[in-house]
Each structure stands twice: as structure tokens, then as C-alpha cells.
Motif scaffolding. Sequence first.
Motif, PDB file in Angstrom:
ATOM      1  N   SER A 279       0.815  -1.131   0.017  1.00 30.75           N
ATOM      2  CA  SER A 279      -0.107   0.132   0.062  1.00 30.75           C
ATOM      3  C   SER A 279       0.900   1.400   0.199  1.00 30.75           C
ATOM      4  O   SER A 279       0.398   2.352  -0.326  1.00 30.75           O
ATOM      5  CB  SER A 279      -0.832  -0.114   1.184  1.00 30.75           C
ATOM      6  OG  SER A 279      -0.423   0.100   2.531  1.00 30.75           O
ATOM      7  N   GLN A 280       1.999   1.133   0.373  1.00 31.17           N
ATOM      8  CA  GLN A 280       2.885   2.355   0.600  1.00 31.17           C
ATOM      9  C   GLN A 280       4.183   2.545  -0.213  1.00 31.17           C
ATOM     10  O   GLN A 280       4.794   3.427  -0.254  1.00 31.17           O
ATOM     11  CB  GLN A 280       3.381   2.481   2.134  1.00 31.17           C
ATOM     12  CG  GLN A 280       2.306   2.574   3.092  1.00 31.17           C
ATOM     13  CD  GLN A 280       1.547   3.664   2.914  1.00 31.17           C
ATOM     14  OE1 GLN A 280       2.153   4.892   2.843  1.00 31.17           O
ATOM     15  NE2 GLN A 280       0.313   3.894   3.050  1.00 31.17           N
ATOM     16  N   ILE A 281       4.445   1.418  -0.970  1.00 28.97           N
ATOM     17  CA  ILE A 281       5.682   1.477  -1.871  1.00 28.97           C
ATOM     18  C   ILE A 281       5.661   2.541  -2.846  1.00 28.97           C
ATOM     19  O   ILE A 281       6.854   2.879  -3.206  1.00 28.97           O
ATOM     20  CB  ILE A 281       5.936  -0.076  -2.466  1.00 28.97           C
ATOM     21  CG1 ILE A 281       7.048  -0.318  -3.000  1.00 28.97           C
ATOM     22  CG2 ILE A 281       4.943  -0.158  -3.366  1.00 28.97           C
ATOM     23  CD1 ILE A 281       7.485  -1.553  -3.358  1.00 28.97           C
ATOM     24  N   ARG A 284       6.732   5.510  -0.492  1.00 28.84           N
ATOM     25  CA  ARG A 284       7.715   5.510   0.716  1.00 28.84           C
ATOM     26  C   ARG A 284       8.824   4.047   0.515  1.00 28.84           C
ATOM     27  O   ARG A 284       9.211   3.579   1.542  1.00 28.84           O
ATOM     28  CB  ARG A 284       7.002   5.326   1.885  1.00 28.84           C
ATOM     29  CG  ARG A 284       6.119   6.532   2.120  1.00 28.84           C
ATOM     30  CD  ARG A 284       5.578   6.464   3.517  1.00 28.84           C
ATOM     31  NE  ARG A 284       4.675   7.493   3.874  1.00 28.84           N
ATOM     32  CZ  ARG A 284       3.624   7.798   3.305  1.00 28.84           C
ATOM     33  NH1 ARG A 284       2.627   7.187   2.514  1.00 28.84           N
ATOM     34  NH2 ARG A 284       2.900   8.814   3.909  1.00 28.84           N
ATOM     35  N   LEU A 285       9.159   3.997  -0.538  1.00 30.45           N
ATOM     36  CA  LEU A 285      10.062   2.660  -1.045  1.00 30.45           C
ATOM     37  C   LEU A 285      11.406   2.804  -0.225  1.00 30.45           C
ATOM     38  O   LEU A 285      11.777   2.006   0.762  1.00 30.45           O
ATOM     39  CB  LEU A 285      10.638   2.629  -2.317  1.00 30.45           C
ATOM     40  CG  LEU A 285      11.540   1.372  -2.725  1.00 30.45           C
ATOM     41  CD1 LEU A 285      10.993   0.977  -3.946  1.00 30.45           C
ATOM     42  CD2 LEU A 285      12.792   1.494  -2.601  1.00 30.45           C
ATOM     43  N   ARG A 286      11.905   4.205  -0.287  1.00 28.26           N
ATOM     44  CA  ARG A 286      13.207   4.330   0.405  1.00 28.26           C
ATOM     45  C   ARG A 286      13.074   4.162   2.226  1.00 28.26           C
ATOM     46  O   ARG A 286      13.698   3.411   2.871  1.00 28.26           O
ATOM     47  CB  ARG A 286      13.808   5.914   0.425  1.00 28.26           C
ATOM     48  CG  ARG A 286      15.022   6.318   1.232  1.00 28.26           C
ATOM     49  CD  ARG A 286      15.582   7.438   0.737  1.00 28.26           C
ATOM     50  NE  ARG A 286      16.688   7.916   1.730  1.00 28.26           N
ATOM     51  CZ  ARG A 286      17.792   7.722   1.355  1.00 28.26           C
ATOM     52  NH1 ARG A 286      18.005   6.680   0.762  1.00 28.26           N
ATOM     53  NH2 ARG A 286      18.643   8.015   2.441  1.00 28.26           N
ATOM     54  N   GLY A 399      19.135   4.212  -6.626  1.00 25.22           N
ATOM     55  CA  GLY A 399      18.878   2.796  -5.963  1.00 25.22           C
ATOM     56  C   GLY A 399      17.770   2.912  -5.027  1.00 25.22           C
ATOM     57  O   GLY A 399      16.866   1.982  -4.933  1.00 25.22           O
ATOM     58  N   PHE A 400      17.688   3.732  -3.871  1.00 23.98           N
ATOM     59  CA  PHE A 400      16.783   3.840  -3.121  1.00 23.98           C
ATOM     60  C   PHE A 400      16.254   5.353  -2.934  1.00 23.98           C
ATOM     61  O   PHE A 400      16.751   5.953  -1.677  1.00 23.98           O
ATOM     62  CB  PHE A 400      16.963   3.353  -1.603  1.00 23.98           C
ATOM     63  CG  PHE A 400      17.503   1.901  -1.697  1.00 23.98           C
ATOM     64  CD1 PHE A 400      16.499   0.808  -1.534  1.00 23.98           C
ATOM     65  CD2 PHE A 400      18.779   1.276  -1.810  1.00 23.98           C
ATOM     66  CE1 PHE A 400      16.590  -0.299  -1.829  1.00 23.98           C
ATOM     67  CE2 PHE A 400      19.013   0.166  -2.021  1.00 23.98           C
ATOM     68  CZ  PHE A 400      17.989  -0.952  -1.830  1.00 23.98           C
ATOM     69  N   PRO A 401      15.889   5.992  -3.931  1.00 22.65           N
ATOM     70  CA  PRO A 401      15.699   7.509  -3.836  1.00 22.65           C
ATOM     71  C   PRO A 401      14.351   7.754  -2.968  1.00 22.65           C
ATOM     72  O   PRO A 401      13.768   7.038  -2.692  1.00 22.65           O
ATOM     73  CB  PRO A 401      15.421   7.873  -5.439  1.00 22.65           C
ATOM     74  CG  PRO A 401      14.675   6.702  -5.690  1.00 22.65           C
ATOM     75  CD  PRO A 401      15.446   5.343  -5.165  1.00 22.65           C
ATOM     76  N   ALA A 402      14.490   9.201  -2.534  1.00 21.81           N
ATOM     77  CA  ALA A 402      13.397   9.548  -1.860  1.00 21.81           C
ATOM     78  C   ALA A 402      12.038   9.632  -2.430  1.00 21.81           C
ATOM     79  O   ALA A 402      11.040   9.351  -1.973  1.00 21.81           O
ATOM     80  CB  ALA A 402      13.760  10.975  -1.137  1.00 21.81           C
ATOM     81  N   LYS A 403      12.183   9.701  -3.763  1.00 18.82           N
ATOM     82  CA  LYS A 403      10.987   9.815  -4.526  1.00 18.82           C
ATOM     83  C   LYS A 403      11.113   8.940  -5.732  1.00 18.82           C
ATOM     84  O   LYS A 403      11.949   8.883  -6.604  1.00 18.82           O
ATOM     85  CB  LYS A 403      10.668  11.285  -4.739  1.00 18.82           C
ATOM     86  CG  LYS A 403       9.252  11.204  -5.765  1.00 18.82           C
ATOM     87  CD  LYS A 403       9.003  12.922  -6.087  1.00 18.82           C
ATOM     88  CE  LYS A 403       7.266  12.923  -6.830  1.00 18.82           C
ATOM     89  NZ  LYS A 403       7.404  14.324  -7.096  1.00 18.82           N
ATOM     90  N   ARG A 404      10.124   7.962  -5.938  1.00 14.97           N
ATOM     91  CA  ARG A 404      10.153   7.195  -7.149  1.00 14.97           C
ATOM     92  C   ARG A 404       9.881   7.913  -8.189  1.00 14.97           C
ATOM     93  O   ARG A 404       8.959   8.788  -8.378  1.00 14.97           O
ATOM     94  CB  ARG A 404       9.240   5.878  -6.966  1.00 14.97           C
ATOM     95  CG  ARG A 404       9.865   5.054  -5.933  1.00 14.97           C
ATOM     96  CD  ARG A 404       8.886   3.784  -6.063  1.00 14.97           C
ATOM     97  NE  ARG A 404       8.936   3.008  -6.981  1.00 14.97           N
ATOM     98  CZ  ARG A 404       7.720   2.323  -7.706  1.00 14.97           C
ATOM     99  NH1 ARG A 404       6.706   2.369  -7.114  1.00 14.97           N
ATOM    100  NH2 ARG A 404       8.061   1.803  -8.812  1.00 14.97           N
ATOM    101  N   THR A 405      10.469   7.584  -9.263  1.00 20.01           N
ATOM    102  CA  THR A 405      10.153   8.303 -10.695  1.00 20.01           C
ATOM    103  C   THR A 405       9.756   7.114 -11.778  1.00 20.01           C
ATOM    104  O   THR A 405       9.583   7.473 -12.943  1.00 20.01           O
ATOM    105  CB  THR A 405      11.457   8.923 -11.315  1.00 20.01           C
ATOM    106  OG1 THR A 405      12.467   8.306 -11.364  1.00 20.01           O
ATOM    107  CG2 THR A 405      11.748  10.071 -10.146  1.00 20.01           C
ATOM    108  N   SER A 406       9.528   5.953 -11.383  1.00 18.80           N
ATOM    109  CA  SER A 406       9.343   4.872 -12.418  1.00 18.80           C
ATOM    110  C   SER A 406       7.940   5.177 -12.974  1.00 18.80           C
ATOM    111  O   SER A 406       7.210   5.747 -12.375  1.00 18.80           O
ATOM    112  CB  SER A 406       9.238   3.450 -11.729  1.00 18.80           C
ATOM    113  OG  SER A 406       8.233   3.356 -10.955  1.00 18.80           O
ATOM    114  N   VAL A 407       7.775   4.492 -14.208  1.00 18.96           N
ATOM    115  CA  VAL A 407       6.375   4.837 -14.877  1.00 18.96           C
ATOM    116  C   VAL A 407       5.120   4.190 -14.216  1.00 18.96           C
ATOM    117  O   VAL A 407       4.145   4.625 -14.045  1.00 18.96           O
ATOM    118  CB  VAL A 407       6.437   3.978 -16.215  1.00 18.96           C
ATOM    119  CG1 VAL A 407       6.627   2.407 -16.079  1.00 18.96           C
ATOM    120  CG2 VAL A 407       5.142   4.294 -17.079  1.00 18.96           C
ATOM    121  N   GLY A 408       5.672   3.039 -13.382  1.00 22.07           N
ATOM    122  CA  GLY A 408       4.603   2.413 -12.551  1.00 22.07           C
ATOM    123  C   GLY A 408       4.396   3.083 -11.415  1.00 22.07           C
ATOM    124  O   GLY A 408       3.354   2.697 -10.524  1.00 22.07           O
ATOM    125  N   SER A 409       4.903   4.169 -10.895  1.00 26.30           N
ATOM    126  CA  SER A 409       4.663   5.086  -9.727  1.00 26.30           C
ATOM    127  C   SER A 409       3.388   5.999  -9.798  1.00 26.30           C
ATOM    128  O   SER A 409       2.889   6.246  -8.830  1.00 26.30           O
ATOM    129  CB  SER A 409       5.808   5.707  -9.295  1.00 26.30           C
ATOM    130  OG  SER A 409       6.129   6.667 -10.213  1.00 26.30           O
TER     131      SER A 409
END
Length: 409
Positions: A279-281, A284-286, A399-409
Motif C-alpha cells: 500500500s505504501q511502496i 515510501r520505498l526508501r 537505488g533507494f531514492p527519496a521519490k520514485r520516478t518509475s512509470v509504475g509509480s
Amino acid sequence: MSISETQSPVDPGSGVKNEKEQKLPLLALLALATAVFITCLTETLPAGLLPAMSSDLKVSESATGQTVTIYAIGTALTAIPLTAATAAWRRKRLLLTAMAGFAAANTVTALSDNYSLTMVARFVAGVAAGLAWALLAGYARRMAPPHLQGKAIAIAMAGIPVALALGVPAGTFLGKALSWQAAFLAMTGLTVLLLGWIALAVPDYPGQRAEGRTPMLGALREPGVTPVLFVTLVFVLAHTVLYTFIATFLDELGMGDSIDLVLLVFGGASLVSIWVVGSQINQRLRGLMIGATLLIAVAAALLAVLSDSPAMVYVAVVLWGLGWGGAPTLLQTAAGDAGGEQADAAQAMLVTLWNVAMAGGGILGGILLDAVGSNSFPWTILLLLAPVLIVVLAARAHGFPAKRTSVGS
């Protein structure tokens, strides 16, 4: 997670014009989750059955623990080459082949009373796992539109904590009530049922044309991939050192009769973890990866200094499960994000290193058990997690960025 999964999750000509309107194919994803369950449980089932298996196979518990190691070696040695060799195969055919391998290997394991034959069967199971693990996450991604890919992977990977929460304790209980052989035969029966489920419910996709493939090691040039792979290797190594020999560890604490309950508590906490991660990935992945590392470190510290208290052992096991349950989803997502256009090559390498760590954990745990005893396991975990935390904290940009930038985010 295979190198052939970079195509669009919605095949051309499917008639789907608006990805936002597409729903997740839950029946198919649950079949993948069951495949993950079988893969994970086949690998870890001996952890709850070591005393009985070692007695029947007439070897020491540390030697029996190497049935986990040889499985992981089989996966580590074959994940990348088999993924490359089968890249052109249709996906359903490949998945069915991998799961049939599990059925055969678990049957031989159940019927064998010879240690060498058992080790061969476990190696074959590891080879089947190499095929499956390099396929399943990418298969799940391919079934979903970009905005739901993270959730699709989380559903498929839910098979891991379910195996830990229900499978391992159930297998341990079955081993006590009937025999450890019955536990492996039950795995065969479940796999046969799954083969029919996959044939009926899971969509098929083509493999990848030779001209569309990229060199596997090219993913290492992407910033962030190396930190994620390092964290995967050492994080899983730390976990496996104790988990492989959890039955022996608890037995030496005088909690040998509570192995199935301890594993149930661990697995229940893992289920909570994967729900939180799922629910949070995206946001908040990092933070989740930092939290997972710290939770397991605190659990190890409690086991190191307060293991004479059964209550504190259970507290530690809860923290351990909370830290571990969502880790596969976190690490696979981080690898996919960091890999960019070569996400699946990065994840295939992650599968290999994951199983190198599983093998290394079994070997290191066996050496520590024979040399200094199981009380060394928690201290070893703490020592290994220190560089993991440092790398996760340092990999803020990639690697473990503060904010995800992937297309699936």
C-alpha cells in the motif's frame, strides 16, 4: 523478472484503449502467488524439519541444513543462463515447465532415504526455481497497466509471506504429526493442482525476439543498480544465517516444542509487512527499506541479549517478520526502477544474488553452528546489517531514492 518481460503489459490488439479502466486479473495473479508460495516453501521447508530429516538421512543437522544451500546454489547457477536460453519461449510454457520441475523434485525428496540423492533432488528444485523466479515478477507486471504494476507484483509476491506464515508452520506440524516425507508429498500434490490452474487461468505471452534482447550485464551501468544488488546480497545473507537453522536455534533455547508456533508468528508478521509495503511502496520505498533493515537489526539485538526470555523471543520474531515480509517486493521494485530500460536484466541478476545469499547463509550458518554454536547467529546478523543500512542511506539519488520516478509509480 526475466529479461523477456519488457514488452507492454497490454498486448497490441487486445482492445483495451484506456489503461485506467483495466482491472487486475486476480485469478491469474493468485496463480502466480501460489507458484511463488511453492517456490518459497520448497526452499525453506527443511528449516522446520531439520531434526527429523537429519535422523532419517543419517547426517548431522548442519549437513541437513545444506539442503537449503544446494537449492539456492541450483538457482544461483542457472537463473541468468536459463533465463537467456529460454527468452524466446512462450511464457506459459516456461512457467508450466518450471512448476513441473518442482513436482518431480519434491516427489524424489519425499521418497529418498539417501542424503546424496536428496541433495540432487534439491539441486533440481533450485534449477526449477531459477526458471520461475526469473519469470514471475515480470509476468505479473505484464498482466497489469503501468499504474497497477506495483500492486500486481505485490499480489504475486504475497506467496512468500503466506509460505512463511502458513506453509512452513503447517509443514512443520505435518512433519511432526505424520512425517517430513508427508510434507514434501503435500507440496507435490499442490503443484499438480497448480499446473491445471495455470493452464486454465493464466494468460500466455510470447517470449522476446533475439534482436530485442540486451546484454544482461549492461544493467550494471545504470546508476542505482549496484547498490540495490549489494543490499539484496547482504540483507538476504543476514536473514538466511538464522532462518535456515531456526529449529536448531530454538531447540538450544529450550523452545524446540514451539518451532511451529514461532514460525507462525513470524509469518503472520510478514503478512502484515507485505500489506503495508503493497500500500505504501509507491510513495515510501526508501523509508520502508530503511525501516525493514532497522526492524531486523532490533530483532537480532533482542535475540542476542534477551533470548533467555521466551516472551522477548516472540517480540523479536514479530519485529523480524515485519522487517522481512515486504523485502522481496521492495528489492525487486528498487531493482526495476534503477534498471530503467534494462529493468528485467537487473532483476534477473537480483534473483541470482538472492540465491547466492541463500546458499551463503546456509554455508555460513552451518560453519558458525559447528564452530561456536547458534548463539552467534544474532550477532552475525547485526554485523551484516551495518553495511546494508549505510548503503541504503547513501543511495539517496539512485537505488533507494527519496521519490520514485518509475512509470509504475
